[in-house]
Design a protein around this motif. Structure first.
Motif, PDB file in Angstrom:
ATOM      1  N   LYS A 120       0.839  -1.192   0.000  1.00  0.00           N
ATOM      2  CA  LYS A 120       0.000   0.000   0.000  1.00  0.00           C
ATOM      3  C   LYS A 120       0.876   1.245   0.000  1.00  0.00           C
ATOM      4  CE  LYS A 120      -3.774  -2.117   2.670  1.00  0.00           C
ATOM      5  NZ  LYS A 120      -4.617  -1.978   3.888  1.00  0.00           N
ATOM      6  N   SER A 121       0.260   2.369  -0.328  1.00  0.00           N
ATOM      7  CA  SER A 121       0.992   3.632  -0.281  1.00  0.00           C
ATOM      8  C   SER A 121       1.316   3.994   1.176  1.00  0.00           C
ATOM      9  CB  SER A 121       0.162   4.758  -0.909  1.00  0.00           C
ATOM     10  OG  SER A 121      -0.130   4.476  -2.256  1.00  0.00           O
ATOM     11  N   SER A 122       2.426   4.649   1.368  1.00  0.00           N
ATOM     12  CA  SER A 122       2.808   5.070   2.714  1.00  0.00           C
ATOM     13  C   SER A 122       1.819   6.113   3.238  1.00  0.00           C
ATOM     14  CB  SER A 122       4.218   5.659   2.714  1.00  0.00           C
ATOM     15  OG  SER A 122       5.166   4.694   2.322  1.00  0.00           O
ATOM     16  N   ALA A 123       1.585   6.083   4.546  1.00  0.00           N
ATOM     17  CA  ALA A 123       0.753   7.097   5.200  1.00  0.00           C
ATOM     18  C   ALA A 123       1.680   8.075   5.911  1.00  0.00           C
ATOM     19  CB  ALA A 123      -0.196   6.444   6.191  1.00  0.00           C
ATOM     20  N   ARG A 124       1.415   9.363   5.738  1.00  0.00           N
ATOM     21  CA  ARG A 124       2.302  10.385   6.303  1.00  0.00           C
ATOM     22  C   ARG A 124       1.518  11.308   7.217  1.00  0.00           C
ATOM     23  NH1 ARG A 124       3.785  10.041   0.789  1.00  0.00           N
ATOM     24  NH2 ARG A 124       5.837   9.044   0.505  1.00  0.00           N
ATOM     25  N   TYR A 125       2.182  11.735   8.297  1.00  0.00           N
ATOM     26  CA  TYR A 125       1.558  12.589   9.308  1.00  0.00           C
ATOM     27  C   TYR A 125       2.593  13.599   9.796  1.00  0.00           C
ATOM     28  CZ  TYR A 125      -1.072   8.173   9.619  1.00  0.00           C
ATOM     29  OH  TYR A 125      -1.765   7.016   9.335  1.00  0.00           O
ATOM     30  N   TRP A 126       2.077  14.676  10.378  1.00  0.00           N
ATOM     31  CA  TRP A 126       2.929  15.590  11.144  1.00  0.00           C
ATOM     32  C   TRP A 126       2.682  15.333  12.630  1.00  0.00           C
ATOM     33  CZ3 TRP A 126       6.994  18.035   9.486  1.00  0.00           C
ATOM     34  CH2 TRP A 126       7.082  18.431   8.146  1.00  0.00           C
ATOM     35  N   LEU A 127       3.783  15.190  13.361  1.00  0.00           N
ATOM     36  CA  LEU A 127       3.720  15.042  14.820  1.00  0.00           C
ATOM     37  C   LEU A 127       4.228  16.337  15.441  1.00  0.00           C
ATOM     38  CD1 LEU A 127       3.526  13.521  17.541  1.00  0.00           C
ATOM     39  CD2 LEU A 127       5.802  12.576  17.070  1.00  0.00           C
ATOM     40  N   TYR A 128       3.383  16.962  16.261  1.00  0.00           N
ATOM     41  CA  TYR A 128       3.730  18.241  16.884  1.00  0.00           C
ATOM     42  C   TYR A 128       3.848  18.088  18.398  1.00  0.00           C
ATOM     43  CZ  TYR A 128       1.316  19.653  12.560  1.00  0.00           C
ATOM     44  OH  TYR A 128       0.881  19.768  11.272  1.00  0.00           O
ATOM     45  N   ALA A 146       2.789  22.219  30.325  1.00  0.00           N
ATOM     46  CA  ALA A 146       2.604  20.915  29.683  1.00  0.00           C
ATOM     47  C   ALA A 146       2.874  21.022  28.185  1.00  0.00           C
ATOM     48  CB  ALA A 146       1.186  20.412  29.935  1.00  0.00           C
ATOM     49  N   ARG A 147       3.553  20.020  27.649  1.00  0.00           N
ATOM     50  CA  ARG A 147       3.892  19.973  26.223  1.00  0.00           C
ATOM     51  C   ARG A 147       3.213  18.737  25.633  1.00  0.00           C
ATOM     52  NH1 ARG A 147       8.971  20.324  26.908  1.00  0.00           N
ATOM     53  NH2 ARG A 147       9.585  18.160  26.628  1.00  0.00           N
ATOM     54  N   ILE A 148       2.148  18.973  24.873  1.00  0.00           N
ATOM     55  CA  ILE A 148       1.253  17.903  24.444  1.00  0.00           C
ATOM     56  C   ILE A 148       1.536  17.491  23.002  1.00  0.00           C
ATOM     57  CG2 ILE A 148      -1.171  17.211  24.248  1.00  0.00           C
ATOM     58  CD1 ILE A 148      -0.250  17.893  27.090  1.00  0.00           C
ATOM     59  N   GLY A 149       1.380  16.200  22.719  1.00  0.00           N
ATOM     60  CA  GLY A 149       1.570  15.669  21.376  1.00  0.00           C
ATOM     61  C   GLY A 149       0.283  15.721  20.566  1.00  0.00           C
ATOM     62  N   TYR A 150       0.428  16.114  19.304  1.00  0.00           N
ATOM     63  CA  TYR A 150      -0.705  16.157  18.370  1.00  0.00           C
ATOM     64  C   TYR A 150      -0.258  15.572  17.033  1.00  0.00           C
ATOM     65  CZ  TYR A 150      -3.270  19.429  21.402  1.00  0.00           C
ATOM     66  OH  TYR A 150      -3.936  20.018  22.455  1.00  0.00           O
ATOM     67  N   LEU A 151      -1.219  14.999  16.306  1.00  0.00           N
ATOM     68  CA  LEU A 151      -0.998  14.541  14.943  1.00  0.00           C
ATOM     69  C   LEU A 151      -1.926  15.304  14.010  1.00  0.00           C
ATOM     70  CD1 LEU A 151      -0.786  10.621  15.062  1.00  0.00           C
ATOM     71  CD2 LEU A 151       1.087  12.214  14.657  1.00  0.00           C
ATOM     72  N   SER A 152      -1.457  15.561  12.782  1.00  0.00           N
ATOM     73  CA  SER A 152      -2.334  16.090  11.743  1.00  0.00           C
ATOM     74  C   SER A 152      -1.976  15.413  10.428  1.00  0.00           C
ATOM     75  CB  SER A 152      -2.194  17.605  11.606  1.00  0.00           C
ATOM     76  OG  SER A 152      -1.075  17.952  10.807  1.00  0.00           O
ATOM     77  N   ASP A 153      -2.836  15.594   9.413  1.00  0.00           N
ATOM     78  CA  ASP A 153      -2.459  15.140   8.082  1.00  0.00           C
ATOM     79  C   ASP A 153      -1.492  16.145   7.479  1.00  0.00           C
ATOM     80  OD1 ASP A 153      -4.012  17.271   7.144  1.00  0.00           O
ATOM     81  OD2 ASP A 153      -5.772  16.005   6.831  1.00  0.00           O
ATOM     82  N   LEU A 154      -1.065  15.914   6.248  1.00  0.00           N
ATOM     83  CA  LEU A 154      -0.040  16.762   5.646  1.00  0.00           C
ATOM     84  C   LEU A 154      -0.544  18.170   5.333  1.00  0.00           C
ATOM     85  CD1 LEU A 154       1.894  14.339   3.261  1.00  0.00           C
ATOM     86  CD2 LEU A 154       2.376  14.959   5.624  1.00  0.00           C
TER      87      LEU A 154
END
Length: 232
Positions: A120-128, A146-154
């Motif tokens: 399958k095609s690779s899935a890509r994300y931004w981790l902040y 506090a420093r919190i983790g978030y994900l978003s699409d490209l």
């Protein structure tokens, strides 16, 4: 008798004058504080960072920060830390733009993740890593909060929190075979509004196919067993 009335009037006049002066002084001080705050805000200026271009993405990224108008613009940008307050995403093909965050925050780090899938095609994300809450109640956002983790699409959309409130990210690892990120965090376990060596650390797992706030992988039971073996 007349003297008594005269001195009484003088006393009343003096009291009224003193109260009037006190109120006037309070209003003046409040006005000065308001003007100082407004001036401080007006002296801040928006600074755009260098374009971030990733061939794997159809979007350009423009980091956004704040600087002091009284400082030289170029030197101020060169000397500032790599922290930003927001990110603009610009579509390479359609020219559409959108903003990552809709509130005041500090972005301390962001990384491109690529999940490789067999056949399958690779899935890509931004981790902040984002600071968006004054967790130590000092009336400002900084790296002590506090420093919190978030994900978003490209495109910077579908932003999803993945680490617990009142914690800070220490490190992370993407394990391709599991399709998950393992994130080491420190929690304010003693509730003193600080993150110190006295606080507990743990690891959480976040599955990339359905990202939500991850669950801790070291249970209280396991931790107590370790303590019973190692701590005398």
């Amino acid at each position: 008798m007349n003297n008594h009335i005269f001195f009484k009037k003088i006393a009343v006049f003096t009291l009224v004058a003193a109260l009037s002066f006190s109120c006037s002084g309070g209003i003046t001080r409040k006005s000065e504080q308001t003007q100082a705050t407004a001036q401080q805000k007006s002296e801040q200026n928006i600074v755009y960072g260098e374009l971030i271009v990733k061939e794997q993405s159809d979007y350009l990224m423009i980091p956004v920060g704040l600087t002091d108008k009284n400082q030289d613009r170029l030197s101020s940008y060169e000397n500032r830390s790599s922290y930003y307050n927001n990110i603009i995403f610009y579509g390479k093909k359609d020219g559409q733009t959108n903003i990552l965050l809709n509130k005041k925050a500090i972005i301390t780090n962001f990384d491109l993740l690529e999940e490789k899938k067999v056949g399958k095609s690779s899935a890509r994300y931004w981790l902040y890593q984002i600071i968006n809450s004054d967790t130590n109640s000092d009336q400002k956002l900084d790296i002590q909060d506090a420093r919190i983790g978030y994900l978003s699409d490209l495109s910077g959309k579908n932003l999803q929190q993945i680490t617990p409130n009142n914690s800070q990210i220490l490190s992370w690892t993407l394990v391709q075979s599991t399709g998950a990120i393992f994130i080491k965090i420190i929690k304010d376990s003693d509730n003193d509004q600080k993150f110190t060596e006295k606080d507990e650390t743990n690891f959480i797992r976040v599955n990339l196919d359905k990202p939500v706030i991850g669950s801790e992988i070291i249970s209280d039971e396991v931790e107590q067993k370790i303590k019973s073996l190692l701590v005398k």
